[in-house]
Structures are given as C-alpha cells and as structure tokens.
Scaffold this motif. Sequence first.
Motif, mmCIF file in Angstrom:
data_model
loop_
_atom_site.group_PDB
_atom_site.id
_atom_site.type_symbol
_atom_site.label_atom_id
_atom_site.label_comp_id
_atom_site.label_asym_id
_atom_site.label_seq_id
_atom_site.Cartn_x
_atom_site.Cartn_y
_atom_site.Cartn_z
ATOM 1 N N LEU A 3 44.215 60.519 28.364
ATOM 2 C CA LEU A 3 43.722 59.446 29.220
ATOM 3 C C LEU A 3 42.569 59.927 30.080
ATOM 4 O O LEU A 3 42.518 61.089 30.463
ATOM 5 C CB LEU A 3 44.829 58.949 30.161
ATOM 6 N N LEU A 4 41.663 58.987 30.392
ATOM 7 C CA LEU A 4 40.582 59.289 31.332
ATOM 8 C C LEU A 4 40.738 58.389 32.550
ATOM 9 O O LEU A 4 40.900 57.177 32.418
ATOM 10 C CB LEU A 4 39.217 59.034 30.671
ATOM 11 N N ILE A 5 40.695 58.995 33.736
ATOM 12 C CA ILE A 5 40.716 58.220 34.978
ATOM 13 C C ILE A 5 39.329 58.298 35.607
ATOM 14 O O ILE A 5 38.815 59.388 35.832
ATOM 15 C CB ILE A 5 41.760 58.782 35.968
ATOM 16 N N VAL A 6 38.717 57.132 35.843
ATOM 17 C CA VAL A 6 37.420 57.081 36.524
ATOM 18 C C VAL A 6 37.671 56.410 37.867
ATOM 19 O O VAL A 6 37.870 55.194 37.944
ATOM 20 C CB VAL A 6 36.377 56.279 35.711
ATOM 21 N N GLU A 7 37.719 57.188 38.907
ATOM 22 C CA GLU A 7 38.140 56.698 40.233
ATOM 23 C C GLU A 7 37.551 57.612 41.294
ATOM 24 O O GLU A 7 37.743 58.823 41.255
ATOM 25 C CB GLU A 7 39.683 56.690 40.293
ATOM 26 N N ASP A 8 36.799 57.010 42.257
ATOM 27 C CA ASP A 8 36.134 57.842 43.257
ATOM 28 C C ASP A 8 37.018 58.157 44.464
ATOM 29 O O ASP A 8 36.674 59.022 45.266
ATOM 30 C CB ASP A 8 34.821 57.196 43.720
ATOM 31 N N GLU A 9 38.147 57.442 44.610
ATOM 32 C CA GLU A 9 39.079 57.814 45.687
ATOM 33 C C GLU A 9 39.865 59.022 45.183
ATOM 34 O O GLU A 9 40.794 58.890 44.392
ATOM 35 C CB GLU A 9 40.037 56.669 46.001
ATOM 36 N N LYS A 10 39.455 60.183 45.686
ATOM 37 C CA LYS A 10 39.958 61.412 45.070
ATOM 38 C C LYS A 10 41.462 61.587 45.199
ATOM 39 O O LYS A 10 42.112 62.070 44.274
ATOM 40 C CB LYS A 10 39.225 62.625 45.654
ATOM 41 N N ARG A 11 42.020 61.174 46.347
ATOM 42 C CA ARG A 11 43.469 61.348 46.507
ATOM 43 C C ARG A 11 44.237 60.470 45.541
ATOM 44 O O ARG A 11 45.222 60.891 44.949
ATOM 45 C CB ARG A 11 43.887 61.054 47.945
ATOM 46 N N LEU A 12 43.760 59.233 45.389
ATOM 47 C CA LEU A 12 44.421 58.317 44.457
ATOM 48 C C LEU A 12 44.303 58.860 43.031
ATOM 49 O O LEU A 12 45.283 58.905 42.280
ATOM 50 C CB LEU A 12 43.785 56.920 44.550
ATOM 51 N N ALA A 13 43.092 59.284 42.677
ATOM 52 C CA ALA A 13 42.852 59.800 41.321
ATOM 53 C C ALA A 13 43.773 60.980 41.033
ATOM 54 O O ALA A 13 44.379 61.071 39.959
ATOM 55 C CB ALA A 13 41.387 60.217 41.168
ATOM 56 N N LEU A 14 43.885 61.854 42.018
ATOM 57 C CA LEU A 14 44.702 63.054 41.834
ATOM 58 C C LEU A 14 46.174 62.712 41.671
ATOM 59 O O LEU A 14 46.863 63.264 40.810
ATOM 60 C CB LEU A 14 44.506 63.978 43.036
ATOM 61 N N SER A 15 46.655 61.768 42.492
ATOM 62 C CA SER A 15 48.080 61.457 42.401
ATOM 63 C C SER A 15 48.383 60.717 41.097
ATOM 64 O O SER A 15 49.429 60.929 40.484
ATOM 65 C CB SER A 15 48.576 60.710 43.642
ATOM 66 N N LEU A 16 47.459 59.863 40.650
ATOM 67 C CA LEU A 16 47.654 59.209 39.348
ATOM 68 C C LEU A 16 47.695 60.243 38.234
ATOM 69 O O LEU A 16 48.540 60.202 37.346
ATOM 70 C CB LEU A 16 46.513 58.223 39.049
ATOM 71 N N ALA A 17 46.747 61.178 38.300
ATOM 72 C CA ALA A 17 46.662 62.205 37.259
ATOM 73 C C ALA A 17 47.939 63.035 37.221
ATOM 74 O O ALA A 17 48.474 63.332 36.151
ATOM 75 C CB ALA A 17 45.450 63.103 37.506
ATOM 76 N N LYS A 18 48.443 63.359 38.387
ATOM 77 C CA LYS A 18 49.660 64.165 38.476
ATOM 78 C C LYS A 18 50.840 63.436 37.843
ATOM 79 O O LYS A 18 51.587 63.988 37.044
ATOM 80 C CB LYS A 18 49.987 64.427 39.954
ATOM 81 N N GLY A 19 50.983 62.161 38.217
ATOM 82 C CA GLY A 19 52.095 61.373 37.709
ATOM 83 C C GLY A 19 52.018 61.172 36.209
ATOM 84 O O GLY A 19 53.009 61.319 35.496
ATOM 85 N N LEU A 20 50.817 60.842 35.723
ATOM 86 C CA LEU A 20 50.668 60.589 34.284
ATOM 87 C C LEU A 20 50.826 61.875 33.479
ATOM 88 O O LEU A 20 51.324 61.851 32.356
ATOM 89 C CB LEU A 20 49.312 59.928 34.007
ATOM 90 N N THR A 21 50.412 62.989 34.054
ATOM 91 C CA THR A 21 50.616 64.278 33.387
ATOM 92 C C THR A 21 52.108 64.554 33.221
ATOM 93 O O THR A 21 52.555 65.007 32.167
ATOM 94 C CB THR A 21 49.953 65.413 34.189
ATOM 95 N N ALA A 22 52.870 64.217 34.274
ATOM 96 C CA ALA A 22 54.323 64.417 34.204
ATOM 97 C C ALA A 22 54.961 63.523 33.144
ATOM 98 O O ALA A 22 56.027 63.828 32.621
ATOM 99 C CB ALA A 22 54.950 64.153 35.571
#
Length: 220
Positions: A3-22
């Motif tokens: 998946l690719l996340i394109v999101e400039d709110e870095k905290r949101l992007a990071l938490s989404l990435a973390k969750g989806l990685t899990a």
Amino acid sequence: MRLLIVEDEKRLALSLAKGLTAEGFAVDVVHDGREGLHQAGEGSYDLVILDIMLPGMNGYRVCAALRAAGQDVPILMLTAKDGEYDEAEGLDTGADDYLTKPFSYVVLVARVKALLRRRGSAGASPVHVLGELKVDTAAQQVFRGEDEISLTAKEFAVLEQLVVRAGEVVSKAQILEHVWDFAYDGDPNIVEVYISTLRRKLGASLIRTVRGAGYRLEAR
Ligand code: CA
C-alpha cells in the motif's frame, strides 16, 4: 499486498502505516502530492490511500493524473470534515472510495480490505488450491487438508507472494518488495527466515529453492 499512503499530516500517516503494517501489509508513506503521483505511477501498489489537501499537488489532481496514465490501482481518498471533499468531483477523477476525517482506524482497515477484495474478485479467485493446501487470500486462512494452519500476518504475506505465482520462480527481491516496505533496510536474508518457518509449518517439500533465482511453490 503493498500500500501507498500519500498524507502530509505526518503523525496520522505514521500511525496509519504502523497499523496497516501490523495487519500484514507492506506500507510506503510519502507526504507530498507530486511525490505520491511519481511513487504510485511506478505501478507496484495494490492500493493507494490519498489525502486531498497536499503540498505539491492536490489529491484530486494526483488521482486524475494516475487514471489518465492508465493506472487502475484502487484509490481511497481521505478528506477533512469541513467539506473540502466534493464527492462528485472525487468520483469524477476516478477515486474508488472516500473516508472523512476523523475516521476510526477499524473503518479504514475495513474499507481497504473491501477495496482489495472488490478488485480481487474482478480478477482471480481469492482461494488457491494446491494439492492438499488451500490458501484463501481474502480471509487470510491456510488449510492443509482439514486442518487450519496458523500463520502470522508476515508469514501469510510471504506465502501469498508464492501462491499467486505458483509454479513460477519468485525472487527474494520480489518478495521483499511486496512484503516489506521501502523503509526496510535490514538484511534481505530475512526472507530465508520466513521461508524456513513456512516450510516447517506447511511441509518441507512444498517450497523449492531455485539456486540463485529464488523460490518456487510446487503446484501439485
Ligand atoms: Ca492534508
């Protein structure tokens, strides 16, 4: 699934990435529209999560440019609650679905899975049968005969790469690219570790090593 996340709110992007990685997805993150377009245009993603208000180039334009270039990757758009998103405009530019911020993480994951399933069902069946091995890529379940075999999300993702190309050689690099994200800079031999775990759980003869080339799931 990558998946690719394109999101400039870095905290949101990071938490989404973390969750989806899990959840077992390989996730890449970029914070700029132009970079998102470039990255998504490479074509190796199974789904793109695309914010609308982005520096560089907004999400509508990124989406329209991808579709104009013939990219049919599923796109889930993210929007703020203040009505910046115009549904008609979004669907016009070729987005498959949209989600209004703030959204629950559980809902996001459900939407992502639904989009992937929808695309999967348009193409191949999600259930692969190889001899007595049955792999359901939608339900993320593996059976050997009657018995369900329990795999971690990462183990399943590695197996999935082999299953969808059963009988063909899949290289270590291809597995790495689809199962780990581009931030992974550890030892590529991690693939070997997962292959040996899969052999232990599924039976040693199922996954063949093709010397110097990669691995092949025996299609029998
Ligand atoms: Ca934004």
